[in-house]
Design a protein around this motif. Structure first.
Motif, short mmCIF file in Angstrom:
data_model
loop_
_atom_site.label_atom_id
_atom_site.label_comp_id
_atom_site.label_asym_id
_atom_site.label_seq_id
_atom_site.Cartn_x
_atom_site.Cartn_y
_atom_site.Cartn_z
N LEU A 127 27.43 41.73 -6.63
CA LEU A 127 26.46 42.35 -5.72
C LEU A 127 25.05 42.27 -6.29
O LEU A 127 24.11 41.82 -5.63
N ARG A 128 24.87 42.70 -7.52
CA ARG A 128 23.53 42.78 -8.09
C ARG A 128 22.94 41.40 -8.35
O ARG A 128 21.73 41.20 -8.28
N ARG A 129 23.79 40.42 -8.65
CA ARG A 129 23.26 39.10 -8.97
C ARG A 129 23.10 38.22 -7.73
O ARG A 129 22.41 37.21 -7.77
N SER A 130 23.72 38.60 -6.62
CA SER A 130 23.57 37.82 -5.39
C SER A 130 22.31 38.21 -4.63
O SER A 130 21.88 37.50 -3.72
N GLY A 131 21.72 39.35 -4.99
CA GLY A 131 20.52 39.80 -4.30
C GLY A 131 20.82 40.58 -3.03
O GLY A 131 19.89 40.99 -2.32
N MET A 132 22.10 40.81 -2.74
CA MET A 132 22.45 41.59 -1.54
C MET A 132 22.19 43.08 -1.78
O MET A 132 22.12 43.54 -2.91
N ARG A 133 22.04 43.83 -0.67
CA ARG A 133 21.78 45.27 -0.78
C ARG A 133 23.06 46.09 -0.67
O ARG A 133 23.04 47.29 -0.89
#
Length: 462
Positions: free
Chosen positions: A409-415
């Motif tokens: 989640l944090r590395r994909s840039g998603m919220r």
């Protein structure tokens, strides 16, 4: 010496600085006492296993985490630091290992570490062990790079590759034959011009310090029927390290513990295991849990599931004398070790003497070639952990996928995640894992806030 000092103290007084014995003999009492103290001081090696949350092909981020781990080890007075498998580029690069640029960028990261002006990362105080891919004579190898005092002393290629389950290493690398002797690898110009070194030994070798010896395994080699550490231990090597990229599977940690503890229990010696942690872009989660095991006992164990930091370091202080005592008490091991030495069926195994840039012998136990520094050093030996931490299968199911979800989640840039629920078993399980991720994050944030309130310094990345 004990007899002479006793006589001198008796005749001249214990508080005398010097005592004359006979007509032409004068003894410096304090010098003799210091010599006795140095000889009786414990031989302790301070080591560090670095557990990094790397990301495949994220060379800038991987560099920062790698640098931070080396700095942590140096400031803690560590003499040998080992990191995870392929930690420079990330283990999950997959077909990017077929591209020449991947190897070039790895050397560029190493060059950047060598150029560091704020911290002298590769000085004479610590032997640094880094994992990265290397090309030699047009063949790609999964290697360990060992650096001391701005000199690459050895490149150790992996000799047995993982090719089952989620692993397909032979697709990208070749195994170094066990009977192949040491060769010389030409270093790329980006490195050679920085360290004034054109070539380096590559192959299977033992590193010989002034006070003990060290050998290296890589991940899968621990799991083979005839692992390299058997030969190393019978040849008297005290320390064996393993830079690993082992992913999480139910009860796999128990398997690792059994293999490492069994090996050191039968053969004596210290085993340093450094694993990666986190999701590096693929579908697997590397579950960390770096550890140091001596004579069958776990001295230090790192975190297995973590969302609060990307750099975890497991420290231990190993008493070498305990290894000598343990091995000396096993007659059968001594017989087999003598046979191995007599047969010398190890002609392909190289021996490399560790020396600093000025030609002095490197000591793993001491901060200097002068033994006096060891007396002033912190000499607390690590004791075995009271209870080895092993999660039950239900806890592993809840924690492993939850940590993977957070990294992704944090590395994909998603919220956030969209969680469709049908009311069946699949959606219920997915919701439970997502909830577990939220619980881990909330706990980490609460710890960070508590640390900020009481002034303690904990580096979190949540």
């Amino acid at each position: 010496w004990i007899l002479v000092v006793a006589m001198a103290a008796w005749e001249g007084g214990r508080n005398a600085e010097k005592v004359e014995i006979g007509e032409h003999c004068c003894i410096d009492i304090q010098l003799v006492i210091d010599k006795m103290d140095m000889d009786s001081a414990p031989h302790i090696v301070n080591v560090a296993c670095s557990t990094l949350n790397q990301w495949a092909m994220d060379f800038e981020g991987n560099y920062l985490r790698l640098r931070r781990s080396i700095v942590q080890a140096r400031r803690a007075g560590v003499r040998y630091r080992v990191g995870g498998e392929l930690e420079v580029c990330g283990y999950g690069c997959e077909d990017h290992f077929l591209e020449i640029d991947t190897y070039t960028h790895c050397w560029e990261v190493l060059a950047k570490l060598l150029d560091d002006e704020e911290e002298s990362l590769f000085d004479s105080s610590m032997l640094v062990d880094i994992g990265m891919p290397v090309l030699h004579r047009g063949v790609s190898y999964n290697c360990r790079i060992l650096i001391l005092d701005r000199k690459i002393v050895l490149i150790r290629p992996k000799m047995w590759l993982a090719d089952d389950g989620n692993y397909r290493e032979p697709r990208w690398f070749r195994a170094w034959p066990n009977d192949r002797k040491l060769e010389m690898l030409q270093l790329p110009e980006i490195i050679s011009k920085r360290i004034n070194q054109k070539e380096v030994p590559i192959g299977n070798a033992v590193l010989s310090a002034a006070d003990c010896s060290l050998a290296i395994e890589t991940c899968e080699e621990l799991f083979t029927p005839e692992p390299p550490h058997l030969q190393y231990a019978l040849l008297g090597v005290q320390l064996v390290s393993n830079g690993s990229g082992s992913h999480h599977a139910l009860r796999k940690l128990s398997t690792r513990l059994d293999l490492i503890c069994s090996a050191t229990r039968k053969l004596g010696g210290a085993y340093l295991y450094a694993n990666l942690i986190g999701c590096d872009g693929s579908r697997v989660y590397y579950d960390g849990c770096s550890m140091v095991v001596v004579n069958g006992a776990v001295l230090a164990q790192g975190e297995q599931f973590c969302v609060y930091d990307e750099v975890l370091t497991t420290f231990a202080s190993i008493e070498l004398d305990s290894i000598a005592r343990y091995r000396g008490a096993m007659a059968s091991r001594g017989v087999q070790a003598a046979d191995v030495a007599a047969q010398h069926d190890v002609k392909s195994l190289g021996w490399i003497e560790l020396k600093t840039a000025d030609g002095k012998q490197f000591y793993l136990c001491e901060g200097d070639c002068d033994g006096k520094k060891r007396l002033a050093a912190h000499c607390d030996v690590s004791s075995p952990v009271e209870r080895v931490r092993l999660y039950c299968p239900e806890e592993e199911i809840a924690l492993g996928p939850a940590c993977w979800l957070w990294d992704y989640l944090r590395r994909s840039g998603m919220r956030g995640y969209l969680l469709p629920l049908s009311g069946g078993a699949d959606s219920a399980s997915t919701a439970t894992i997502a909830y577990s991720m939220c619980v881990l994050l909330h706990s980490a944030v609460q710890q960070e806030l508590a640390a900020a309130r009481d002034g303690s310094h904990i580096e979190y990345s949540v």
